[in-house]
Design an enzyme around this catalytic site. Structure first.
Site, PDB file in Angstrom:
ATOM      1  N   SER A  81      45.534  36.127  42.749  1.00 52.43           N
ATOM      2  CA  SER A  81      44.661  35.643  43.807  1.00 52.43           C
ATOM      3  C   SER A  81      44.211  34.195  43.600  1.00 52.43           C
ATOM      4  O   SER A  81      45.036  33.306  43.505  1.00 52.43           O
ATOM      5  CB  SER A  81      43.484  36.602  43.926  1.00 52.43           C
ATOM      6  OG  SER A  81      42.647  36.262  44.981  1.00 52.43           O
ATOM      7  N   ASP A 123      43.042  31.706  50.177  1.00 52.57           N
ATOM      8  CA  ASP A 123      43.115  31.735  48.711  1.00 52.57           C
ATOM      9  C   ASP A 123      44.577  31.981  48.299  1.00 52.57           C
ATOM     10  O   ASP A 123      45.475  32.018  49.146  1.00 52.57           O
ATOM     11  CB  ASP A 123      42.142  32.760  48.111  1.00 52.57           C
ATOM     12  CG  ASP A 123      42.594  34.189  48.290  1.00 52.57           C
ATOM     13  OD1 ASP A 123      43.396  34.441  49.206  1.00 52.57           O
ATOM     14  OD2 ASP A 123      42.170  35.058  47.511  1.00 52.57           O
ATOM     15  N   GLY A 139      32.638  41.466  37.691  1.00 55.88           N
ATOM     16  CA  GLY A 139      33.687  42.460  37.449  1.00 55.88           C
ATOM     17  C   GLY A 139      35.015  41.800  37.074  1.00 55.88           C
ATOM     18  O   GLY A 139      35.971  42.483  36.722  1.00 55.88           O
ATOM     19  N   ARG A 159      26.443  36.850  36.753  1.00 52.41           N
ATOM     20  CA  ARG A 159      26.256  35.958  37.907  1.00 52.41           C
ATOM     21  C   ARG A 159      24.797  35.996  38.374  1.00 52.41           C
ATOM     22  O   ARG A 159      24.184  37.070  38.435  1.00 52.41           O
ATOM     23  CB  ARG A 159      27.150  36.388  39.067  1.00 52.41           C
ATOM     24  CG  ARG A 159      28.615  36.213  38.794  1.00 52.41           C
ATOM     25  CD  ARG A 159      29.431  36.231  40.074  1.00 52.41           C
ATOM     26  NE  ARG A 159      30.844  36.484  39.786  1.00 52.41           N
ATOM     27  CZ  ARG A 159      31.692  35.568  39.338  1.00 52.41           C
ATOM     28  NH1 ARG A 159      31.272  34.331  39.113  1.00 52.41           N
ATOM     29  NH2 ARG A 159      32.947  35.875  39.090  1.00 52.41           N
TER      30      ARG A 159
HETATM   31  P1  NG1 Z   1      32.969  39.260  40.500  1.00 50.72           P
HETATM   32  O1  NG1 Z   1      33.610  38.457  39.418  1.00 50.72           O
HETATM   33  O2  NG1 Z   1      32.764  40.728  40.162  1.00 50.72           O
HETATM   34  O3  NG1 Z   1      31.732  38.608  40.997  1.00 50.72           O
HETATM   35  C1  NG1 Z   1      34.603  38.232  42.380  1.00 50.72           C
HETATM   36  C2  NG1 Z   1      33.927  38.027  43.713  1.00 50.72           C
HETATM   37  C3  NG1 Z   1      34.057  39.303  44.533  1.00 50.72           C
HETATM   38  C4  NG1 Z   1      35.503  39.744  44.667  1.00 50.72           C
HETATM   39  C5  NG1 Z   1      36.162  39.770  43.299  1.00 50.72           C
HETATM   40  C6  NG1 Z   1      37.638  40.075  43.345  1.00 50.72           C
HETATM   41  C7  NG1 Z   1      31.878  36.788  44.200  1.00 50.72           C
HETATM   42  C8  NG1 Z   1      30.444  36.585  43.878  1.00 50.72           C
HETATM   43  N1  NG1 Z   1      32.505  37.740  43.520  1.00 50.72           N
HETATM   44  O4  NG1 Z   1      33.985  39.315  41.740  1.00 50.72           O
HETATM   45  O5  NG1 Z   1      33.472  39.122  45.767  1.00 50.72           O
HETATM   46  O6  NG1 Z   1      36.198  38.921  45.572  1.00 50.72           O
HETATM   47  O7  NG1 Z   1      35.977  38.530  42.581  1.00 50.72           O
HETATM   48  O8  NG1 Z   1      38.422  38.995  43.683  1.00 50.72           O
HETATM   49  O9  NG1 Z   1      32.428  36.073  45.055  1.00 50.72           O
HETATM   50 ZN    ZN Z   2      42.792  36.924  47.039  1.00 46.13          ZN
END
Ligand code: NG1
Ligand code: ZN
Length: 546
Positions: free
Chosen positions: A64, A280, A507, A513
């Site tokens: 991604s 993206d 995650g 965060r």
């Molecule tokens: P994490 O790293 O859990 O915050 C990020 C994005 C999610 C989602 C995932 C998967 C933010 C704050 N968090 O997750 O919305 O898109 O990556 O790609 O944008």
């Molecule tokens: Zn993506």
């Protein structure tokens, strides 16, 4: 299944020493050279899921918005959505099994637990990858894993993540499911929406599309070519051609959303003449932007797209009178949704808003409970889902005589279900959705942006030794542990006008965060800083960055 052949094949993909990898909200993701064993084993898992269900499953090799050197893999379930939760744990177990024998044993256990009979059909997995240089070798590893348990692989080559999900869904519904069918379906829906926008509408403005130097760029070109006669004109930047820069570097939806700045190759001056959009790296997210009257860069994120879509759907259902109003419309957001967007949906549009944990699979699960479920993460990942019952009713209605406005509303909703990917969030669908709704409403980007004004917000990430010391409740808006953290956050927020703040462990990265919003920019920034300091103190922080 012949375990001896699985073991033999697995021996070609030994797991790297010290590997500990988790099937997270976005599947497996890591530096590409560490991934062959994980990808091989995920191939095995996708094949087993196909055997269990008697339907095709999918695999996409992508990381991604991560840097080009990373890669990853995620499984598409038979309905075209994300892998079932129970199976995510199995994916992690398979990927981490220390030896080939342990892998064979884990596979046996899974087959027993999931009741996959030995004589079950062998299974079929659709495979796709993004444009990363590590993609072909990893696709080979996946193919070997799929074949090792006797299943068939259909390699669909380079596709966006949502294209592959769309194909899995269409295949299992016995619908036409090639890439050409995908483009035709989206394009047909868009054409219908434009037709229904009426003759008096102004021509479409050119749209600058930042392809993040990834797979989305070429796909957008194809979609644009198919729709050129409608006046739709995509001007693609960061297309990944030699000399254009690297995947996701200084461009793409994630960069633009975090930096609140135009991507490489797009100037503010150009944005004065029209709007821009950034995809993206695997084209499942899209955000828009324009240049406002003061000459500043203005982002229109996933919240703005959700609001635009929700307003349009709502208006169509209202045009259907009492019968239209009996269908439940819901918008699903995460805690990252701007407070002003939530307020506009609830109080302006009078719609139901649900909140879930971060990660589209959680939003999707809730969205399918509505007749029209609209979900978008603020980062631009989302879609609009119409229930089977509503679609069937709309089909019946479309055959009846009725007032023209009514007929238009029915046709618009049906067209929406074709334009907007019904499997997962899709940047290409997002582009068409926004263009079609703006054309129908005769709105400029500024009109759309003016629906509500975002509250200033600030995000930070705090590096910690162990992010799992932070646990949360209430869709991640309250910290449960460590003790005292939530009280300290509450105390900071208390004095701040329209203040809101929360923390959660990421995650996808080893960070905590921090999110804060407030009536004024400085307040949002200082609230975020204060909360980050609290996290440092109570969760053992190592450093803070934007
Ligand atoms: P994490 O790293 O859990 O915050 C990020 C994005 C999610 C989602 C995932 C998967 C933010 C704050 N968090 O997750 O919305 O898109 O990556 O790609 O944008
Ligand atoms: Zn993506």
């Amino acid at each position: 299944m012949v375990m001896a052949s699985l073991e033999q094949a697995a021996n070609l993909y030994p797991i790297p020493p010290g590997l500990a990898i988790d099937y997270g909200t976005a599947g497996f993701r890591a530096e590409a050279s560490t991934l062959p064993s994980t990808v091989f084993r995920t191939g095995v898992l996708a094949a087993l899921r196909s055997r269990q269900t008697g339907a095709v499953t999918g695999l996409v090799i992508t990381a991604s918005h991560n840097p080009e050197g990373d890669n990853g893999i995620k499984v598409a379930d038979p309905n075209g959505g994300m892998l079932l939760r129970d199976w995510e744990a199995a994916a992690t177990a398979l990927a981490n099994a220390p030896t080939s024998e342990a892998l064979a044993e884990a596979v046996q256990q899974l087959a027993v637990r999931e009741g996959i009979p030995a004589q079950a059909p062998s299974g079929t997995v659709l495979l796709a990858r993004d444009t990363r240089p590590s993609g072909p070798a990893l696709a080979h590893a996946a193919t070997q894993g799929i074949a090792a348990v006797g299943a068939t692989v259909e390699d669909r080559g380079v596709l966006t993540t949502p294209q592959l999900h769309w194909m899995v869904r269409a295949t299992n519904r016995a619908e036409a499911a090639t890439e050409q069918d995908y483009f035709r379906t989206l394009a047909a829906g868009f054409r219908e929406l434009l037709l229904l926008a009426g003759a008096g509408r102004p021509p479409l403005a050119p749209l600058l599309v930042d392809g993040a130097n990834g797979v989305g760029a070429a796909k957008v070109e194809r979609l644009g070519a198919l729709l050129a006669d409608t006046g739709l004109a995509f001007r693609v930047r960061n297309s990944g051609q030699p000399g254009e820069g690297r995947l996701n570097a200084g461009c793409g939806a994630d960069f633009v959303q975090k930096e609140q700045a135009p991507p490489a190759g797009v100037t503010l001056d150009e944005l004065r003449a029209g709007r821009g959009a950034s995809l993206d790296g695997d084209a499942d997210r899209v955000v828009f932007y324009h240049c406002d009257e003061e000459g500043g860069f203005k982002l229109l994120d996933g919240d703005k797209i959700a609001v635009l879509a929700a307003g349009f759907v709502n208006e169509q259902l209202q045009a259907l009178g009492d019968e239209g109003r009996r269908w439940r419309v819901g918008v699903v957001q995460t805690a990252y949704a701007n407070g002003a967007a939530t307020d506009y949906l609830r109080n302006g549009l009078q719609l139901e808003v649900a909140r879930t944990a971060t990660g589209v699979k959680y939003l999707h699960e809730v969205a399918v409970q509505f007749d029209v479920g609209i979900y978008f993460e603020a980062n631009g990942h989302g879609t609009v889902l119409l229930s089977a019952a509503l679609l069937e009713w709309l089909h019946q209605q479309s055959k009846l005589e009725g007032a023209p406005e009514r007929h238009t509303a029915v046709r618009r909703l049906l067209a929406l279900a074709g334009t907007v990917n019904q499997a997962v969030g899709d940047a290409l669908s997002g582009l068409l959705l926004v263009e079609a709704v703006l054309a129908s409403r005769r709105w400029s980007t500024a009109d759309w942006d003016a629906l509500y004004t975002d509250l200033p917000s600030r995000q930070l990430k705090v590096t910690v030794h162990d992010r799992s010391v932070i646990t949360t409740s209430h869709a991640e808006t309250r910290a449960v542990t460590p003790a005292g953290l939530q009280d300290a956050i509450d105390a900071c927020v208390a004095g701040v006008s329209q203040g809101r703040a929360f923390v959660r462990p990421s995650g996808t990265e080893n960070v905590v965060r921090v999110y804060a919003e407030a009536a004024m920019r400085e307040q949002a920034a200082s609230l975020a800083n204060e909360v980050a300091r609290i996290v440092h103190r109570l969760a053992g922080g190592l450093g803070t960055s934007p």
